[in-house]
Motif scaffolding. Structure first.
Motif, short mmCIF file in Angstrom:
data_model
loop_
_atom_site.label_atom_id
_atom_site.label_comp_id
_atom_site.label_asym_id
_atom_site.label_seq_id
_atom_site.Cartn_x
_atom_site.Cartn_y
_atom_site.Cartn_z
N MET A 1 0.88 -1.20 -0.09
CA MET A 1 -0.05 -0.02 0.01
C MET A 1 0.68 1.35 0.00
N ILE A 2 0.42 2.25 -0.69
CA ILE A 2 1.33 3.48 -0.86
C ILE A 2 1.31 4.15 0.40
N ASP A 3 2.35 4.77 0.60
CA ASP A 3 2.37 5.54 2.12
C ASP A 3 1.81 7.15 1.98
N ARG A 4 0.55 7.17 2.20
CA ARG A 4 -0.13 8.18 1.85
C ARG A 4 0.23 9.57 2.68
N PRO A 5 0.57 9.27 3.77
CA PRO A 5 1.24 10.55 4.79
C PRO A 5 2.54 11.14 4.07
N LEU A 6 3.34 10.33 3.55
CA LEU A 6 4.46 10.86 2.75
C LEU A 6 3.97 11.73 1.64
N PHE A 7 2.94 11.05 0.76
CA PHE A 7 2.32 11.67 -0.36
C PHE A 7 1.98 13.13 -0.14
N LEU A 8 1.10 13.11 1.02
CA LEU A 8 0.38 14.14 1.39
C LEU A 8 1.14 15.37 2.16
N SER A 9 2.29 14.96 2.84
CA SER A 9 3.37 16.03 3.33
C SER A 9 3.99 16.61 1.93
N ALA A 10 4.49 15.74 1.24
CA ALA A 10 5.23 16.36 -0.09
C ALA A 10 4.24 17.36 -0.55
N VAL A 11 2.92 16.83 -1.12
CA VAL A 11 2.28 18.01 -1.62
C VAL A 11 2.04 19.25 -0.78
N ALA A 12 1.75 19.23 0.26
CA ALA A 12 1.77 20.29 1.26
C ALA A 12 2.88 21.14 1.04
N LEU A 13 4.05 20.77 0.77
CA LEU A 13 5.21 21.34 0.89
C LEU A 13 5.40 22.05 -0.57
N ILE A 14 4.94 21.23 -1.58
CA ILE A 14 4.93 22.20 -2.83
C ILE A 14 3.93 23.02 -2.85
N VAL A 15 2.82 23.00 -2.30
CA VAL A 15 1.82 24.18 -2.23
C VAL A 15 2.29 25.33 -1.63
N ILE A 16 3.13 25.08 -0.44
CA ILE A 16 3.68 26.08 0.43
C ILE A 16 4.53 27.04 -0.49
N GLY A 17 5.66 26.00 -1.19
CA GLY A 17 6.29 26.63 -2.26
C GLY A 17 5.99 27.53 -3.27
N ILE A 18 4.58 27.20 -3.66
CA ILE A 18 3.96 27.84 -4.76
C ILE A 18 3.40 29.25 -4.20
N VAL A 19 2.95 29.16 -3.14
CA VAL A 19 2.50 30.26 -2.52
C VAL A 19 3.61 31.41 -2.00
N PHE A 20 4.83 31.15 -1.82
CA PHE A 20 5.64 31.92 -1.41
C PHE A 20 6.60 32.46 -2.54
N SER A 21 6.37 31.41 -3.51
CA SER A 21 6.93 32.11 -5.13
C SER A 21 6.24 33.57 -5.51
N TYR A 22 5.17 33.35 -5.05
CA TYR A 22 4.13 34.56 -5.48
C TYR A 22 4.34 35.90 -4.49
N SER A 23 4.37 35.42 -3.10
CA SER A 23 4.64 36.54 -2.05
C SER A 23 5.93 36.92 -1.96
N LEU A 24 6.92 36.20 -2.12
CA LEU A 24 8.31 36.74 -2.11
C LEU A 24 8.70 37.44 -3.36
N SER A 25 8.23 37.03 -4.57
CA SER A 25 8.77 37.85 -5.96
C SER A 25 8.13 39.09 -6.17
N ALA A 26 7.59 39.79 -5.25
CA ALA A 26 6.91 41.04 -5.32
C ALA A 26 7.97 42.21 -6.07
N TYR A 27 9.10 42.29 -5.53
CA TYR A 27 10.13 43.06 -6.07
C TYR A 27 10.82 42.66 -7.27
N THR A 28 11.12 41.27 -7.59
CA THR A 28 11.54 40.90 -8.62
C THR A 28 10.96 41.01 -9.86
#
Length: 400
Positions: A1-28
């Motif tokens: 059986m696939i380790d769902r906690p690992l999948f969900l936590s990796a997805v959560a990190l990717i989503v957080i990275g997407i959010v901050f790619s917008y928030s932190l690039s305002a000046y760039t």
């Protein structure tokens, strides 16, 4: 059986990275005159692509991950060797080094994929060459130091060749440190002794010192690090610090200084998402190399600590999968899965540590991405493939 906690936590990190790619690039986006959603759109595409790839690979039979891992290793290795010889229109030079291959609107960094392929290659090769055939488990492996050196020497030569490509042609010593430490950790988990660990650490320190003293910009980075460190030591231990050799610079290293200012300004709970000040031209590369400092200003030390716990959870799940897979002299595939999960956890963990310690001034600054969180499609896609392979392998883990 696939380790769902690992999948969900990796997805959560990717989503957080997407959010901050917008928030932190305002000046760039203003500096480079790009559309407001330029970085968000690119990271969103990479993030969605990474999640889809992760899920599709996770559904593959574990036995098929071998072809994928070796293919990634061979193709990325060939691309890394070819990059210095490619025309500027395809391999763009930035900071005196060619690291990216540009195909239309897509830019790929082969070294990010090479890390995943390199880990799989080591897992595949160690399971056949390093793990002794007459041992009942990997911890039982015992060799003389001479025998271990002879056994691991081909890997050291191979590693040195590719590290020269990365450190010299791509000017990226940080990746060398991550891969070198991962090689060492995987060798130990495959059954090598602590004598090899000590010898390898000594040789590694000598090699890093050689790369530093032969590169003017690395010497300046070390000087900047020591300059910041001597100031902190003088504040904490004034009498002792007075005896430490001083480095005098014309100006304070602004990158680490502003990184520390951002962390201090954010305090415990931050200024609020999108309300950071240091990202507005004071902190360069804030959405890439200094993403942790930018996050600390906006969501505070508490918020960053929560994200770090999530990243640590991913590493622990990978190690848990490794620990629950059946290994031994008759379980070659199990040994491969075991070593791959250990190696991938090492890559993620050491990449985070080198970045976090660098931006806080504990070690000299290295331009290395924070796994899943830094802006950059290549590292998100490569890590997603790696986690997808680990998820596929988790089907062979015995969790009960």
């Amino acid at each position: 059986m696939i380790d769902r906690p690992l999948f969900l936590s990796a997805v959560a990190l990717i989503v957080i990275g997407i959010v901050f790619s917008y928030s932190l690039s305002a000046y760039t986006v203003l500096l480079f005159n790009t559309p407001p959603y330029h970085f968000l759109a690119r990271q969103l595409v990479a993030g969605i692509g990474g999640i889809v790839l992760m899920w599709l690979i996770a559904r593959m039979p574990p036995e098929r991950t071998g072809r994928l891992g070796l293919a990634i290793f061979v193709i990325s290795a060939l691309l890394m060797v070819a990059i210095p010889f490619l025309p500027e229109s395809i391999a763009r030079e930035v900071g005196g080094a060619k690291r990216w291959i540009r195909l239309g609107f897509v830019s790929l960094a082969p070294v990010e994929f090479f890390k995943v392929g390199f880990v799989y290659f080591l897992a595949w090769s160690f399971s056949r060459k390093v793990i002794p055939k007459n041992a009942q488990n990997m911890a039982a492996a015992r060799h003389t130091l001479k025998g271990e050196v002879r056994l691991l020497l081909p890997y050291a030569i191979f590693f040195a060749a590719f590290m020269l490509v990365i450190a010299i042609f791509q000017n990226d010593l940080g990746q060398v440190m991550v891969l070198g430490t991962t090689l060492l950790i995987m060798a130990i988990f495959a059954g090598s002794s602590m004598r090899i660990f000590g010898l390898a650490m000594l040789l590694g320190l000598v090699a890093v010192a050689a790369f530093v003293v032969t590169s003017p910009h690395r010497i300046e980075r070390v000087k900047g690090w020591w300059y910041m460190l001597q100031i902190r030591l003088a504040e904490l231990f004034p009498q002792w610090a007075a005896k430490v050799p001083k480095v005098n610079l014309a100006e304070e290293p602004y990158q680490v200084s502003n990184s520390l200012h951002a962390i201090h300004h954010g305090g415990l709970f931050g200024t609020g998402l999108g309300n950071g000040i240091l990202k507005l031209g004071f902190l360069s590369e804030v959405h890439t190399d200094f993403v942790l400092a930018g996050m600390a200003e906006e969501i505070g030390v508490a918020g960053v600590a929560a994200v770090v716990v999530l990243l640590g959870f991913v590493i622990l799940r990978l190690l848990r999968i490794a620990g629950r897979i059946e290994t031994g002299e008759e379980a070659t595939q199990g040994n491969i899965y075991y070593l791959f999960c250990v190696g991938l956890a090492s890559v993620i963990g050491f990449s985070f540590l080198i970045n976090a310690l660098g931006i806080s001034g504990v070690i000299p600054l290295k331009g290395i991405a924070v796994p899943f969180l830094s802006y950059g499609g290549s590292q998100v896609l490569a890590l997603s493939v790696g986690v997808g392979m680990a998820l596929s392998m988790s089907k062979k883990a015995k969790f009960q």
